[in-house]
Design a protein around this motif. Structure first.
Motif, PDB file in Angstrom:
ATOM      1  N   MET A  44      -1.033 -57.561  48.943  1.00  0.00           N
ATOM      2  CA  MET A  44      -1.884 -56.623  49.604  1.00  0.00           C
ATOM      3  C   MET A  44      -3.334 -57.256  49.999  1.00  0.00           C
ATOM      4  SD  MET A  44      -1.283 -52.888  47.653  1.00  0.00           S
ATOM      5  CE  MET A  44       0.515 -52.250  47.590  1.00  0.00           C
ATOM      6  N   ASN A  45      -3.140 -57.789  51.228  1.00  0.00           N
ATOM      7  CA  ASN A  45      -4.374 -58.543  51.483  1.00  0.00           C
ATOM      8  C   ASN A  45      -4.899 -58.314  52.962  1.00  0.00           C
ATOM      9  OD1 ASN A  45      -4.295 -60.763  49.468  1.00  0.00           O
ATOM     10  ND2 ASN A  45      -2.272 -61.408  50.025  1.00  0.00           N
ATOM     11  N   LEU A  46      -6.096 -58.696  53.106  1.00  0.00           N
ATOM     12  CA  LEU A  46      -7.205 -58.480  54.210  1.00  0.00           C
ATOM     13  C   LEU A  46      -7.003 -59.916  55.075  1.00  0.00           C
ATOM     14  CD1 LEU A  46      -8.592 -55.966  55.342  1.00  0.00           C
ATOM     15  CD2 LEU A  46     -10.633 -56.807  54.250  1.00  0.00           C
ATOM     16  N   PHE A  47      -6.585 -59.557  56.315  1.00  0.00           N
ATOM     17  CA  PHE A  47      -6.594 -60.526  57.189  1.00  0.00           C
ATOM     18  C   PHE A  47      -7.581 -60.621  58.501  1.00  0.00           C
ATOM     19  CE2 PHE A  47      -2.884 -62.923  55.571  1.00  0.00           C
ATOM     20  CZ  PHE A  47      -2.121 -61.839  55.052  1.00  0.00           C
ATOM     21  N   ARG A  48      -8.073 -61.601  59.088  1.00  0.00           N
ATOM     22  CA  ARG A  48      -8.825 -61.529  60.172  1.00  0.00           C
ATOM     23  C   ARG A  48      -8.201 -60.751  61.320  1.00  0.00           C
ATOM     24  NH1 ARG A  48     -10.774 -67.224  61.186  1.00  0.00           N
ATOM     25  NH2 ARG A  48     -12.686 -66.216  62.813  1.00  0.00           N
ATOM     26  N   SER A  49      -6.817 -60.736  61.542  1.00  0.00           N
ATOM     27  CA  SER A  49      -6.277 -60.172  62.485  1.00  0.00           C
ATOM     28  C   SER A  49      -4.780 -60.412  62.473  1.00  0.00           C
ATOM     29  CB  SER A  49      -6.323 -60.870  64.047  1.00  0.00           C
ATOM     30  OG  SER A  49      -5.972 -62.039  63.885  1.00  0.00           O
ATOM     31  N   GLY A  50      -4.079 -59.488  63.270  1.00  0.00           N
ATOM     32  CA  GLY A  50      -2.529 -59.481  63.180  1.00  0.00           C
ATOM     33  C   GLY A  50      -1.851 -61.139  63.420  1.00  0.00           C
ATOM     34  N   GLU A  51      -2.508 -61.794  64.180  1.00  0.00           N
ATOM     35  CA  GLU A  51      -2.162 -63.047  64.461  1.00  0.00           C
ATOM     36  C   GLU A  51      -2.190 -63.867  63.181  1.00  0.00           C
ATOM     37  OE1 GLU A  51      -4.478 -64.738  67.419  1.00  0.00           O
ATOM     38  OE2 GLU A  51      -3.791 -63.451  68.926  1.00  0.00           O
ATOM     39  N   HIS A  52      -3.259 -63.777  62.433  1.00  0.00           N
ATOM     40  CA  HIS A  52      -3.176 -64.457  61.067  1.00  0.00           C
ATOM     41  C   HIS A  52      -2.197 -63.847  60.247  1.00  0.00           C
ATOM     42  CE1 HIS A  52      -7.271 -66.583  61.456  1.00  0.00           C
ATOM     43  NE2 HIS A  52      -7.344 -65.837  62.651  1.00  0.00           N
ATOM     44  N   VAL A  53      -1.924 -62.766  60.291  1.00  0.00           N
ATOM     45  CA  VAL A  53      -0.731 -62.439  59.432  1.00  0.00           C
ATOM     46  C   VAL A  53       0.490 -62.991  59.866  1.00  0.00           C
ATOM     47  CG1 VAL A  53       0.608 -60.395  58.741  1.00  0.00           C
ATOM     48  CG2 VAL A  53      -1.834 -59.957  58.893  1.00  0.00           C
ATOM     49  N   ASP A  54       0.861 -62.958  61.028  1.00  0.00           N
ATOM     50  CA  ASP A  54       2.088 -63.894  61.373  1.00  0.00           C
ATOM     51  C   ASP A  54       2.021 -65.180  61.010  1.00  0.00           C
ATOM     52  OD1 ASP A  54       2.937 -61.203  62.604  1.00  0.00           O
ATOM     53  OD2 ASP A  54       2.081 -61.834  64.780  1.00  0.00           O
ATOM     54  N   ARG A  55       0.978 -65.866  61.179  1.00  0.00           N
ATOM     55  CA  ARG A  55       0.986 -67.491  60.786  1.00  0.00           C
ATOM     56  C   ARG A  55       1.089 -67.349  59.437  1.00  0.00           C
ATOM     57  NH1 ARG A  55      -3.722 -69.584  63.980  1.00  0.00           N
ATOM     58  NH2 ARG A  55      -5.056 -68.776  62.305  1.00  0.00           N
ATOM     59  N   TRP A  56       0.537 -66.551  58.643  1.00  0.00           N
ATOM     60  CA  TRP A  56       0.591 -66.550  57.110  1.00  0.00           C
ATOM     61  C   TRP A  56       2.189 -66.476  56.623  1.00  0.00           C
ATOM     62  CZ3 TRP A  56       1.339 -62.391  53.596  1.00  0.00           C
ATOM     63  CH2 TRP A  56       1.264 -62.710  52.260  1.00  0.00           C
ATOM     64  N   LEU A  57       2.626 -65.340  57.556  1.00  0.00           N
ATOM     65  CA  LEU A  57       4.088 -65.034  57.025  1.00  0.00           C
ATOM     66  C   LEU A  57       4.942 -66.115  57.267  1.00  0.00           C
ATOM     67  CD1 LEU A  57       4.496 -61.391  58.432  1.00  0.00           C
ATOM     68  CD2 LEU A  57       4.673 -62.193  55.913  1.00  0.00           C
ATOM     69  N   GLY A  58       4.673 -67.163  58.294  1.00  0.00           N
ATOM     70  CA  GLY A  58       5.335 -68.189  58.638  1.00  0.00           C
ATOM     71  C   GLY A  58       6.979 -68.043  58.810  1.00  0.00           C
ATOM     72  N   GLY A  59       7.339 -66.926  59.359  1.00  0.00           N
ATOM     73  CA  GLY A  59       8.819 -66.543  59.495  1.00  0.00           C
ATOM     74  C   GLY A  59       9.434 -65.580  58.567  1.00  0.00           C
ATOM     75  N   ARG A  60       8.659 -65.470  57.237  1.00  0.00           N
ATOM     76  CA  ARG A  60       9.159 -64.461  56.425  1.00  0.00           C
ATOM     77  C   ARG A  60       9.191 -62.938  57.062  1.00  0.00           C
ATOM     78  NH1 ARG A  60       5.161 -64.981  51.554  1.00  0.00           N
ATOM     79  NH2 ARG A  60       3.778 -65.427  53.194  1.00  0.00           N
TER      80      ARG A  60
END
Lengths: 69, 147
Positions: free
Chosen positions: A1-17
């Protein structure tokens, strides 16, 4: 349950997961105040699952991902 | 959770806020006039009921949600103290629980850039940030530390 700078950062962090759920910070804050406001009251009583589900529903956090049971 | 356990839970939370850290079982026992063993037994029942979270050994508090008893990536300045939150949701929850404005500090898990949010009158001062949770609601308590 994390806070990200934007949705793009979430997508990059997920890395396809597989993604979970992404919520704007304003909605998260609303959720937190609805969920936790009574937590240190001297006469706190346990919430029922139905009460907690109603909080999620009221904030539009609906669908299978947000079902508590 | 019976009435005695709820009372002990509420006193535990009250002490957490008063001390600015998790109370020990001995401290709770002293406040209640009960034994340390009785407090530990009640804490275990509360742990099983998801009313707080104990460390693996079972004799100290890991989480009194939304507060964390151990350092985490989410720090909150509220009501005159710095607190640790278990996650982003709990960070806002600390402001909610204390009924206070606050400042949340963490870093973006993707890029590591510092993130700071002011909470005033129950609203954040940043609009662009997003919260992400991997775990569906029905599985939050399968492994609450991971969640």
């Amino acid at each position: 349950m994390n806070l990200f700078r934007s949705g793009e950062h979430v997508d990059r962090w997920l890395g396809g997961r597989p993604s979970g759920a992404t919520v704007p910070v304003g909605k998260l804050c609303e959720l937190a105040f609805a969920w936790w406001s009574d937590r240190v009251e001297p006469e706190w009583r346990p919430h029922t699952r139905e009460q907690n589900q109603a909080i999620l529903d009221r904030l539009g956090l609906t669908g299978d991902f947000w079902r508590l049971a | 959770m019976d009435e005695r356990d709820i009372r002990l839970r509420n006193l535990t939370y009250g002490l957490f806020v008063r001390l600015g850290r998790a109370p020990t079982a001995a401290e709770v026992a002293g406040e209640l006039g009960r034994s340390r063993v009785e407090v530990l037994e009640a804490w275990r029942r509360l742990h099983d009921a998801h009313a707080l979270v104990l460390e693996l050994g079972g004799d100290s508090i890991r989480m009194a949600n939304p507060f964390s008893a151990v350092p985490t990536a989410y720090r909150v300045d509220a009501d005159g103290r710095w607190w640790y939150a278990n996650c982003a949701w709990d960070a806002f929850g600390i402001c909610a629980a204390l009924g206070a404005d606050g400042r949340i500090e963490c870093s973006c898990p993707d890029c590591g850039a510092p993130v700071a949010v002011q909470v005033r009158d129950e609203r954040p001062d940043e609009d662009g940030l997003v919260f992400h949770t991997l775990v569906p609601a029905r599985r939050w308590w399968d492994d609450i530390v991971f969640t």
